[in-house]
Scaffold this motif. Structure first.
Motif, short mmCIF file in Angstrom:
data_model
loop_
_atom_site.label_atom_id
_atom_site.label_comp_id
_atom_site.label_asym_id
_atom_site.label_seq_id
_atom_site.Cartn_x
_atom_site.Cartn_y
_atom_site.Cartn_z
N LEU A 29 4.67 0.98 -5.97
CA LEU A 29 5.80 1.87 -6.27
C LEU A 29 5.38 3.29 -5.90
O LEU A 29 4.32 3.75 -6.29
CB LEU A 29 6.14 1.78 -7.76
CG LEU A 29 7.33 2.59 -8.25
CD1 LEU A 29 8.60 2.18 -7.53
CD2 LEU A 29 7.49 2.41 -9.75
N ASP A 30 6.23 3.97 -5.11
CA ASP A 30 5.79 5.27 -4.58
C ASP A 30 6.82 6.39 -4.75
O ASP A 30 6.73 7.41 -4.09
CB ASP A 30 5.44 5.13 -3.10
CG ASP A 30 6.63 4.72 -2.25
OD1 ASP A 30 7.74 4.50 -2.78
OD2 ASP A 30 6.46 4.62 -1.02
N ARG A 31 7.79 6.23 -5.62
CA ARG A 31 8.83 7.25 -5.77
C ARG A 31 8.32 8.45 -6.55
O ARG A 31 7.62 8.31 -7.55
CB ARG A 31 10.07 6.68 -6.47
CG ARG A 31 10.78 5.61 -5.67
CD ARG A 31 11.25 6.20 -4.35
NE ARG A 31 12.05 5.30 -3.58
CZ ARG A 31 11.62 4.58 -2.56
NH1 ARG A 31 10.35 4.62 -2.22
NH2 ARG A 31 12.44 3.82 -1.88
N GLN A 32 8.70 9.63 -6.10
CA GLN A 32 8.34 10.86 -6.80
C GLN A 32 9.07 10.93 -8.13
O GLN A 32 10.20 10.46 -8.26
CB GLN A 32 8.72 12.08 -5.95
CG GLN A 32 7.93 12.22 -4.67
CD GLN A 32 6.46 12.50 -4.92
OE1 GLN A 32 6.11 13.20 -5.86
NE2 GLN A 32 5.60 11.93 -4.09
N GLY A 33 8.45 11.52 -9.13
CA GLY A 33 9.09 11.73 -10.42
C GLY A 33 9.20 10.50 -11.29
O GLY A 33 9.82 10.53 -12.33
N ARG A 34 8.57 9.41 -10.89
CA ARG A 34 8.68 8.16 -11.66
C ARG A 34 7.79 8.22 -12.90
O ARG A 34 6.84 8.98 -12.96
CB ARG A 34 8.30 6.97 -10.80
CG ARG A 34 6.82 6.94 -10.45
CD ARG A 34 6.51 5.86 -9.42
NE ARG A 34 5.09 5.75 -9.22
CZ ARG A 34 4.38 6.53 -8.42
NH1 ARG A 34 4.95 7.48 -7.74
NH2 ARG A 34 3.07 6.34 -8.30
N GLU A 35 8.11 7.40 -13.88
CA GLU A 35 7.30 7.28 -15.09
C GLU A 35 6.53 5.97 -15.12
O GLU A 35 5.75 5.73 -16.03
CB GLU A 35 8.18 7.41 -16.32
CG GLU A 35 8.76 8.80 -16.47
CD GLU A 35 9.57 8.95 -17.74
OE1 GLU A 35 9.56 8.04 -18.58
OE2 GLU A 35 10.22 9.99 -17.88
N LEU A 36 6.77 5.10 -14.13
CA LEU A 36 6.11 3.80 -14.06
C LEU A 36 5.29 3.68 -12.78
O LEU A 36 5.60 4.34 -11.79
CB LEU A 36 7.14 2.66 -14.05
CG LEU A 36 7.89 2.36 -15.33
CD1 LEU A 36 8.92 1.27 -15.09
CD2 LEU A 36 6.93 1.93 -16.43
N ASP A 37 4.30 2.81 -12.82
CA ASP A 37 3.61 2.36 -11.63
C ASP A 37 3.78 0.85 -11.56
O ASP A 37 3.86 0.18 -12.59
CB ASP A 37 2.11 2.69 -11.68
CG ASP A 37 1.80 4.05 -11.09
OD1 ASP A 37 2.57 4.52 -10.23
OD2 ASP A 37 0.79 4.64 -11.47
N ALA A 38 3.85 0.34 -10.35
CA ALA A 38 3.96 -1.10 -10.14
C ALA A 38 3.23 -1.44 -8.85
O ALA A 38 3.23 -0.65 -7.90
CB ALA A 38 5.42 -1.53 -10.05
N ASN A 39 2.60 -2.61 -8.81
CA ASN A 39 1.86 -3.08 -7.65
C ASN A 39 2.10 -4.56 -7.47
O ASN A 39 2.08 -5.31 -8.45
CB ASN A 39 0.35 -2.88 -7.83
CG ASN A 39 -0.03 -1.44 -8.06
OD1 ASN A 39 0.01 -0.64 -7.15
ND2 ASN A 39 -0.38 -1.11 -9.29
N LEU A 40 2.28 -4.98 -6.22
CA LEU A 40 2.28 -6.40 -5.89
C LEU A 40 0.89 -6.70 -5.36
O LEU A 40 0.46 -6.13 -4.36
CB LEU A 40 3.33 -6.73 -4.82
CG LEU A 40 3.31 -8.18 -4.33
CD1 LEU A 40 3.64 -9.15 -5.46
CD2 LEU A 40 4.27 -8.35 -3.17
#
Length: 166
Positions: A29-40
């Motif tokens: 997950l690479d969106r600016q301003g996000r509060e989460l991280d996610a990885n496949l």
């Protein structure tokens, strides 16, 4: 201003496009301003993520494809992982992962880690001692770029990639 929902990726497409021996983080997950991280993350058949512990964040692990087992670091019985298995990995829990004969692909989701902040030292504390700072590149994961807090890590605590030569 309201944010707009968007489709970020289709996991089945990423997995279908990956080479059979691809391992590590296939997507982040690479969106600016996000509060989460996610990885496949994908492990080939028999691949493993060595025993590790996340000290700060709870992690949600969702198996997308394949199978394997999660072995708790407390000596408990291994937990079977299969497609659609959802696991909660509470912070401070030790665990290792091993992929089954068909490999294992899973999505991890957790709160975003706070960014590193560079602060200036007080003027009275700055002294020149000469030389260069020690290189820490051997602590940066080659797959996801995360810097390990351990001085000689074997596996990345974020994506599970084994550090080269360890």
């Amino acid at each position: 201003m309201n944010a707009t929902p968007e489709v970020l990726t289709v996991l089945s497409g990423l997995l279908a496009a990956a080479a059979p021996d691809d391992r590590g983080a296939l997507w982040q997950l690479d969106r600016q301003g996000r509060e989460l991280d996610a990885n496949l993350v994908r492990l080939p058949a028999g691949g493993e993520v060595g025993e590790h512990q996340e000290d700060v964040l709870d992690v949600l692990l969702v198996v997308v494809e394949g199978d394997g087992r999660l072995t708790p670091g407390d000596g408990g019985e291994p937990l079977v992982l299969g497609p659609t298995t959802v696991m909660w990995l509470p912070r401070t829990s030790r665990r290792s992962l091993t992929a089954g004969p068909d490999g294992l692909a899973y999505l991890t989701v957790h709160r975003r880690r706070p960014g590193l902040a560079i602060k200036s030292a007080p003027a009275s504390a700055v002294t020149y001692e000469g030389g260069e700072a020690p290189c820490s590149l051997d602590r940066v994961c080659p797959a996801c770029g995360r810097m390990s807090q351990e001085s000689a890590p074997k596996y990345c605590g974020e994506c599970g990639e084994r550090f080269p030569g360890r």
